[in-house]
Design a protein around this motif. Sequence first.
Motif, mmCIF file in Angstrom:
data_model
loop_
_atom_site.group_PDB
_atom_site.id
_atom_site.type_symbol
_atom_site.label_atom_id
_atom_site.label_comp_id
_atom_site.label_asym_id
_atom_site.label_seq_id
_atom_site.Cartn_x
_atom_site.Cartn_y
_atom_site.Cartn_z
ATOM 1 N N THR A 251 0.834 -1.206 0.000
ATOM 2 C CA THR A 251 0.000 0.000 0.000
ATOM 3 C C THR A 251 0.868 1.254 0.000
ATOM 4 N N SER A 252 1.963 1.201 0.754
ATOM 5 C CA SER A 252 2.892 2.345 0.828
ATOM 6 C C SER A 252 3.528 2.618 -0.529
ATOM 7 N N ILE A 253 3.786 1.553 -1.295
ATOM 8 C CA ILE A 253 4.329 1.730 -2.650
ATOM 9 C C ILE A 253 3.316 2.441 -3.534
ATOM 10 N N TYR A 254 2.046 2.026 -3.442
ATOM 11 C CA TYR A 254 0.996 2.636 -4.267
ATOM 12 C C TYR A 254 0.742 4.094 -3.874
ATOM 13 N N ILE A 255 0.891 4.400 -2.593
ATOM 14 C CA ILE A 255 0.671 5.773 -2.121
ATOM 15 C C ILE A 255 1.829 6.683 -2.502
ATOM 16 N N PHE A 256 3.037 6.107 -2.595
ATOM 17 C CA PHE A 256 4.246 6.900 -2.847
ATOM 18 C C PHE A 256 4.138 7.902 -4.000
ATOM 19 N N PRO A 257 3.586 7.532 -5.192
ATOM 20 C CA PRO A 257 3.503 8.525 -6.286
ATOM 21 C C PRO A 257 2.651 9.744 -5.949
ATOM 22 N N LEU A 258 1.826 9.640 -4.922
ATOM 23 C CA LEU A 258 0.964 10.760 -4.542
ATOM 24 C C LEU A 258 1.677 11.771 -3.641
ATOM 25 N N LEU A 259 2.863 11.417 -3.171
ATOM 26 C CA LEU A 259 3.567 12.294 -2.228
ATOM 27 C C LEU A 259 3.883 13.675 -2.806
ATOM 28 N N PRO A 260 4.376 13.783 -4.063
ATOM 29 C CA PRO A 260 4.624 15.136 -4.619
ATOM 30 C C PRO A 260 3.338 15.949 -4.732
ATOM 31 N N ILE A 261 2.236 15.297 -5.163
ATOM 32 C CA ILE A 261 0.951 15.993 -5.301
ATOM 33 C C ILE A 261 0.453 16.449 -3.935
ATOM 34 N N THR A 262 0.566 15.564 -2.949
ATOM 35 C CA THR A 262 0.158 15.913 -1.583
ATOM 36 C C THR A 262 0.968 17.079 -1.048
ATOM 37 N N SER A 263 2.264 17.053 -1.298
ATOM 38 C CA SER A 263 3.144 18.134 -0.847
ATOM 39 C C SER A 263 2.720 19.470 -1.438
ATOM 40 N N LEU A 264 2.420 19.453 -2.735
ATOM 41 C CA LEU A 264 1.996 20.674 -3.427
ATOM 42 C C LEU A 264 0.653 21.178 -2.889
ATOM 43 N N MET A 265 -0.303 20.268 -2.714
ATOM 44 C CA MET A 265 -1.635 20.648 -2.236
ATOM 45 C C MET A 265 -1.589 21.201 -0.816
ATOM 46 N N VAL A 266 -0.798 20.567 0.044
ATOM 47 C CA VAL A 266 -0.666 21.041 1.426
ATOM 48 C C VAL A 266 -0.067 22.438 1.453
ATOM 49 N N SER A 267 0.916 22.672 0.594
ATOM 50 C CA SER A 267 1.558 23.992 0.538
ATOM 51 C C SER A 267 0.589 25.059 0.046
ATOM 52 N N MET A 268 -0.217 24.719 -0.944
ATOM 53 C CA MET A 268 -1.148 25.686 -1.520
ATOM 54 C C MET A 268 -2.265 26.062 -0.548
ATOM 55 N N PHE A 269 -2.613 25.131 0.357
ATOM 56 C CA PHE A 269 -3.661 25.396 1.345
ATOM 57 C C PHE A 269 -3.064 25.601 2.743
ATOM 58 N N SER A 270 -1.940 26.305 2.766
ATOM 59 C CA SER A 270 -1.198 26.497 4.023
ATOM 60 C C SER A 270 -1.955 27.332 5.048
ATOM 61 N N LYS A 271 -3.024 28.044 4.632
ATOM 62 C CA LYS A 271 -3.800 28.871 5.569
ATOM 63 C C LYS A 271 -4.923 28.084 6.241
ATOM 64 N N ASN A 272 -5.096 26.831 5.835
ATOM 65 C CA ASN A 272 -6.082 25.970 6.482
ATOM 66 C C ASN A 272 -5.719 25.773 7.962
ATOM 67 N N HIS A 273 -6.733 25.744 8.833
ATOM 68 C CA HIS A 273 -6.498 25.666 10.278
ATOM 69 C C HIS A 273 -5.665 24.444 10.656
ATOM 70 N N PHE A 274 -6.042 23.273 10.098
ATOM 71 C CA PHE A 274 -5.317 22.046 10.417
ATOM 72 C C PHE A 274 -3.882 22.109 9.901
ATOM 73 N N ILE A 275 -3.725 22.600 8.663
ATOM 74 C CA ILE A 275 -2.392 22.672 8.059
ATOM 75 C C ILE A 275 -1.512 23.682 8.790
ATOM 76 N N MET A 276 -2.114 24.751 9.316
ATOM 77 C CA MET A 276 -1.352 25.722 10.104
ATOM 78 C C MET A 276 -0.775 25.070 11.363
ATOM 79 N N LYS A 277 -1.568 24.199 11.982
ATOM 80 C CA LYS A 277 -1.074 23.471 13.162
ATOM 81 C C LYS A 277 0.041 22.501 12.771
ATOM 82 N N LEU A 278 -0.159 21.846 11.624
ATOM 83 C CA LEU A 278 0.871 20.938 11.112
ATOM 84 C C LEU A 278 2.143 21.703 10.781
#
Length: 409
Positions: A251-278
């Motif tokens: 499962t971790s192998i299948y999730i791995f290709p999503l890591l760059p997309i996740t990184s980009l999305m988290v950065s773009m929504f950096s003002k989100n309350h949860f992401i601010m805590k993260l």
Amino acid sequence: MIDCLEKNNINKFIKTIKDKYCFFSFYCIYFFTIMIDTSVYITKYPFVDNIMSIIRYICYIFFLIRFILYFFSYKEKIFNINIKNIILYILLLFIFSIVMNTILTRNTLIPTLLIVMMAAIDISFDEMLNITYKMQLITMCFITASCAFNIIGNFETFRADGSIRNSIGYDYPTNFSTYLLALTLMYMFIKRFIVENYTLFVIQLLYIISFFLTKSRTQFFIGEIVFIFGVLYKYHIIHKFKSFLLKVLKTSIYIFPLLPITSLMVSMFSKNHFIMKLNTLLNGRIELTKLAIDKYGISLFGKTVDFIGGGLSDLDKLKAHTYLYVDNGYMQAILKHGILVVLCLIVLIFISLMYMYSKKQYLTVSLCLIFLYGSLINPWLINFKVSPLLFIIFPTIISAMKENNRKYI
């Protein structure tokens, strides 16, 4: 007679260049130079930087010659590869995107790494892991000993809470803890986690000492997870959950290709309350990534990016510029080298992981995934100094292409 002697000499030369131990010798020299570049040696003794650069370019020439000789020795097999094989097109697109990135940005990092990777095309990942581990150990001992005997200084920085961070001979405090983590990771995987209790105790002690000297919390946390896994593996507790862990691994192998997309999305929504805590939990890493995206933007083939960290070599820059360093390995690669380079790299690594998993190389896959997931908060993705991860690509891809099996794609 003369022609015969010349032919024999040429054959001896080719045989020497292609010899794997000759490659290991040059790789050791190359690895030593890139490690010295992360130490106080470069700033305290500027001439060392020039010497290391010259030696490194000599190594690049050797690596390039070795790959060319390898290519012509196996050209018939290479040209007989099925042109319908998708992997071949991904490789060609990867090389094309690297060329474009180099032309547009004048950044030679990826081309030089590619030369080293291609030169090691007939060397197994386990062999590269073993030689990298030995050189990591030698260079760490050399640099820390140089610091201890005051040949080079101990660069100090301060956290916001006033705590002191020691570099122990490196140009940034995190370097020592990062290389220590990489060293112990490689050691435990080489030993297949069959290590003595005394060794486990020494590893734990080194992590604690490193934490108190460098205050590198992320590396300490990852190191503790690996240590606990090592203990559980040693006492066969892990084996009781083997089937479940294999599912997690796949499962971790299948999730791995999503890591760059996740990184980009988290950065773009950096003002989100949860992401601010993260972001607070990650010492502002997400916010810094967003600032870098706003400043440089994201492009297909990358841009010229000047990351400014808190290292000794960046002190002068910090007088005129604000601290701006992206720790996320995926975002750093996307900003510097472009979406296309990273996309091809991710696909090639994914294929390699799937192939190794199918061959039941579970521990090797686990090691690669630690570096890949660790790259979310550390610049490990394209970094020989920390990880031999990239050396899985060519030997594994070639094996997969020979089998010509689409299930790895």
